[in-house]
Design an enzyme around this catalytic site. Structure first.
Site, mmCIF file in Angstrom:
data_model
loop_
_atom_site.group_PDB
_atom_site.id
_atom_site.type_symbol
_atom_site.label_atom_id
_atom_site.label_comp_id
_atom_site.label_asym_id
_atom_site.label_seq_id
_atom_site.Cartn_x
_atom_site.Cartn_y
_atom_site.Cartn_z
ATOM 1 N N ASN A 86 0.848 -1.199 0.000
ATOM 2 C CA ASN A 86 0.000 0.000 0.000
ATOM 3 C C ASN A 86 0.880 1.244 0.000
ATOM 4 O O ASN A 86 2.111 1.141 -0.008
ATOM 5 C CB ASN A 86 -0.955 -0.029 1.198
ATOM 6 N N ASP A 108 -4.781 -6.312 5.327
ATOM 7 C CA ASP A 108 -5.813 -7.097 6.005
ATOM 8 C C ASP A 108 -5.893 -8.517 5.449
ATOM 9 O O ASP A 108 -6.389 -9.414 6.107
ATOM 10 C CB ASP A 108 -7.169 -6.397 5.870
ATOM 11 N N LYS A 132 7.742 -17.606 -10.653
ATOM 12 C CA LYS A 132 7.169 -16.401 -11.264
ATOM 13 C C LYS A 132 6.003 -16.806 -12.175
ATOM 14 O O LYS A 132 6.157 -17.734 -12.981
ATOM 15 C CB LYS A 132 8.256 -15.671 -12.066
ATOM 16 N N PRO A 170 -3.841 -11.855 10.487
ATOM 17 C CA PRO A 170 -4.182 -11.545 11.889
ATOM 18 C C PRO A 170 -4.184 -10.025 12.097
ATOM 19 O O PRO A 170 -3.451 -9.310 11.414
ATOM 20 C CB PRO A 170 -3.030 -12.189 12.673
ATOM 21 N N ASP A 171 -5.029 -9.554 13.014
ATOM 22 C CA ASP A 171 -5.014 -8.126 13.374
ATOM 23 C C ASP A 171 -4.022 -7.978 14.528
ATOM 24 O O ASP A 171 -4.288 -8.422 15.658
ATOM 25 C CB ASP A 171 -6.414 -7.664 13.786
ATOM 26 N N ILE A 172 -2.872 -7.375 14.240
ATOM 27 C CA ILE A 172 -1.784 -7.318 15.235
ATOM 28 C C ILE A 172 -2.211 -6.524 16.466
ATOM 29 O O ILE A 172 -2.062 -6.979 17.606
ATOM 30 C CB ILE A 172 -0.508 -6.720 14.606
ATOM 31 N N PHE A 196 -3.851 3.586 15.254
ATOM 32 C CA PHE A 196 -4.111 4.586 14.222
ATOM 33 C C PHE A 196 -5.349 4.146 13.447
ATOM 34 O O PHE A 196 -5.653 2.948 13.399
ATOM 35 C CB PHE A 196 -2.917 4.709 13.259
ATOM 36 N N LYS A 221 -13.495 2.217 15.727
ATOM 37 C CA LYS A 221 -12.253 1.435 15.727
ATOM 38 C C LYS A 221 -11.587 1.466 17.112
ATOM 39 O O LYS A 221 -11.042 0.475 17.576
ATOM 40 C CB LYS A 221 -11.301 2.015 14.678
ATOM 41 N N LYS A 245 -11.048 -2.030 18.908
ATOM 42 C CA LYS A 245 -9.679 -2.542 19.116
ATOM 43 C C LYS A 245 -9.203 -2.368 20.558
ATOM 44 O O LYS A 245 -8.082 -2.704 20.897
ATOM 45 C CB LYS A 245 -8.711 -1.850 18.147
HETATM 46 N N1 CTP Z 1 -3.673 -3.009 12.396
HETATM 47 C C1 CTP Z 1 -2.942 -4.101 12.791
HETATM 48 N N2 CTP Z 1 -3.045 -5.280 12.120
HETATM 49 C C2 CTP Z 1 -3.873 -5.410 11.057
HETATM 50 C C3 CTP Z 1 -4.627 -4.273 10.640
HETATM 51 C C4 CTP Z 1 -4.502 -3.108 11.323
HETATM 52 O O1 CTP Z 1 -2.184 -4.001 13.772
HETATM 53 N N3 CTP Z 1 -3.957 -6.572 10.415
HETATM 54 C C5 CTP Z 1 -3.571 -1.764 13.168
HETATM 55 C C6 CTP Z 1 -2.954 -0.584 12.439
HETATM 56 O O2 CTP Z 1 -1.544 -0.538 12.659
HETATM 57 C C7 CTP Z 1 -3.678 0.585 13.062
HETATM 58 C C8 CTP Z 1 -5.054 0.034 13.383
HETATM 59 O O3 CTP Z 1 -4.895 -1.370 13.463
HETATM 60 O O4 CTP Z 1 -3.110 0.976 14.288
HETATM 61 C C9 CTP Z 1 -6.125 0.371 12.376
HETATM 62 O O5 CTP Z 1 -5.678 0.073 11.076
HETATM 63 P P1 CTP Z 1 -6.541 0.488 9.803
HETATM 64 O O6 CTP Z 1 -5.847 0.047 8.572
HETATM 65 O O7 CTP Z 1 -6.990 1.920 9.922
HETATM 66 O O8 CTP Z 1 -7.863 -0.342 10.010
HETATM 67 P P2 CTP Z 1 -8.205 -1.857 9.867
HETATM 68 O O9 CTP Z 1 -8.205 -2.441 11.231
HETATM 69 O O10 CTP Z 1 -7.297 -2.516 8.865
HETATM 70 O O11 CTP Z 1 -9.687 -1.774 9.347
HETATM 71 P P3 CTP Z 1 -10.248 -1.277 7.901
HETATM 72 O O12 CTP Z 1 -9.208 -1.705 6.885
HETATM 73 O O13 CTP Z 1 -11.533 -1.997 7.787
HETATM 74 O O14 CTP Z 1 -10.412 0.208 8.005
#
Ligand code: CTP
Length: 393
Positions: free
Chosen positions: A206, A276, A286, A304-306, A322, A336, A340
């Site tokens: 990204n 995500d 390749k 996983p959502d860290i 963030f 959020k 979270k």
């Molecule tokens: N984050 C994380 N691990 C993930 C996704 C997000 O630790 N897999 C953390 C980011 O570092 C940030 C927060 O979660 O502190 C929110 O990230 P953001 O990209 O705004 O939101 P998402 O949780 O990914 O939700 P969405 O994409 O639906 O907005």
């Protein structure tokens, strides 16, 4: 914030790097006055420093530039900080014993501001017990010792003793006047964009530049924290003097690194733009056009959502999250923060923040929303650290 920096230059070949240091400090908005020892003028002309700083260079105690003849007093009274770079073994020895036999050492002795030194010498001179005693003495006296670095030396030898690079010194100088509001705290930060492989040459990432996370690492270090940084892809240099720095490309690798380190942290700041989803059908080779009859299909599975995994720990550190949103920033960010389970969430709009040098954020807590103006990412990071320090008490 613009400061007056008094730069002392003693006689070493690293004096050439101090020319670049002056340029960087002036570019950052600071007012720099340069004082040189006689030996330093053998390496770089005072005219060079005069042109770069925009001020006459002072050379010894009898210099007539100061009206009352007390340059050694006047100059440090006007300074917010004094930095000696390069600081030779000879000048360090004089400082450790309080000698005052030239303008530079007079200034250091008579100063009313913090003093930092950037040692620069041969590897054996650095290791010499007398020099090491002097360094220990200076540290005990409250002098900040920046470096030295490790690597190839002008004399052809390799080892510790090189002066830190100008960019690293310019990065560290603001630490000298920053209040130590996070002293003793251990802070873990994720920064940058993750990268999810599709095949050995392609991947999903990204537009995050990593600048906000790196600025937070710098701001936490300046506030006295021990900073552990885990970063993905970044488009800026990693701040010097962090306790631990590690690259983790994918979300899974970042998750593993965070959970390896998080147990003894006081604070976790999740700034990374984490993917995500990752690719389920990663190709070992390749992907070739001629091998597929139709357009290849990339199957995604959730990462996983860290941050959420850290706040779910039985004893989580203080967590800062963030929210990067393209629309309805505050509404999404409020949800959020609760979802979270973070006490402090920094909301920003994708258009204003990602890949940009500045940012405009809102700090959201359980009982307040603080709208910050558009600031540089370093300034935004300092404001976040101030809020964090308030909340940590
Ligand atoms: N984050 C994380 N691990 C993930 C996704 C997000 O630790 N897999 C953390 C980011 O570092 C940030 C927060 O979660 O502190 C929110 O990230 P953001 O990209 O705004 O939101 P998402 O949780 O990914 O939700 P969405 O994409 O639906 O907005």
């Amino acid at each position: 914030m613009s400061k007056h920096i008094l730069l002392g230059v003693s006689g070493g070949i690293a004096a050439y790097k101090s020319c670049e240091l002056v340029r960087l400090l002036v570019k950052a908005g600071h007012d720099v006055s340069v004082v040189m020892t006689a030996a330093a003028t053998e390496f770089v002309s005072p005219t060079t420093f005069q042109a770069l700083s925009g001020h006459p260079v002072l050379l010894d105690t009898h210099d007539g530039v100061q009206g009352n003849g007390m340059a050694h007093i006047n100059l440090t009274r006007a300074a917010d900080v004094m930095l000696i770079a390069p600081a030779t073994a000879n000048t360090l020895a004089k400082l450790a014993y309080g000698f005052a036999d030239n303008l530079l050492t007079n200034l250091a002795a008579a100063r009313a501001c913090p003093l930092a030194v950037a040692p620069a010498m041969n590897v054996q001179m650095w290791a010499n017990p007398a020099n090491q005693r002097n360094i220990t003495q200076l540290q005990q006296d409250g002098v900040a010792v920046l470096g030295p670095g490790y690597g190839a030396q002008a004399c052809g030898e390799v080892g510790a003793g090189r002066m830190l690079e100008a960019a690293d010194l310019a990065d560290l100088v603001p630490d000298l006047w920053t209040p130590k509001r996070l002293a003793g705290k251990r802070v873990l930060i994720t920064a940058g964009a993750t990268f999810e492989a599709i095949d050995p040459v392609r991947g999903i990432t990204n537009i995050s530049s990593g600048r906000m996370g790196l600025a937070l690492a710098r701001a936490c270090r300046a506030a006295g924290a021990r900073v552990n940084l885990i970063y993905g892809q970044v488009q800026a240099s990693i701040p010097p003097h962090l306790a631990h720095v590690e690259q983790a490309e994918s979300a899974e690798a970042m998750y593993a690194a965070v959970h390896r380190l998080v147990a003894d942290q006081d604070v976790f700041i999740a700034v990374a733009a984490v993917a995500d989803y990752k690719v389920h059908n990663v190709s070992e080779h390749k992907i070739k056009k001629e091998d597929s009859a139709s357009v290849p299909v990339i199957e995604l599975v959730e990462n996983p959502d860290i941050l959420a995994s850290v706040t779910a720990l039985p004893k989580p550190p203080f967590c800062v999250g963030f929210a990067a949103e393209s629309h309805d920033v505050l509404a999404y960010a409020r949800v959020k923060r609760v979802k979270k389970k973070v006490p402090l969430l920094v909301a920003n709009s994708v258009a204003q923040a990602m890949g940009k040098p500045t940012n405009q954020v809102v700090l959201i807590t359980a009982d307040a929303e603080i709208v910050l103006p558009e600031l540089s990412k370093d300034e935004t990071a300092m404001a976040i650290v101030a809020q964090l320090a308030d909340m940590l008490g």
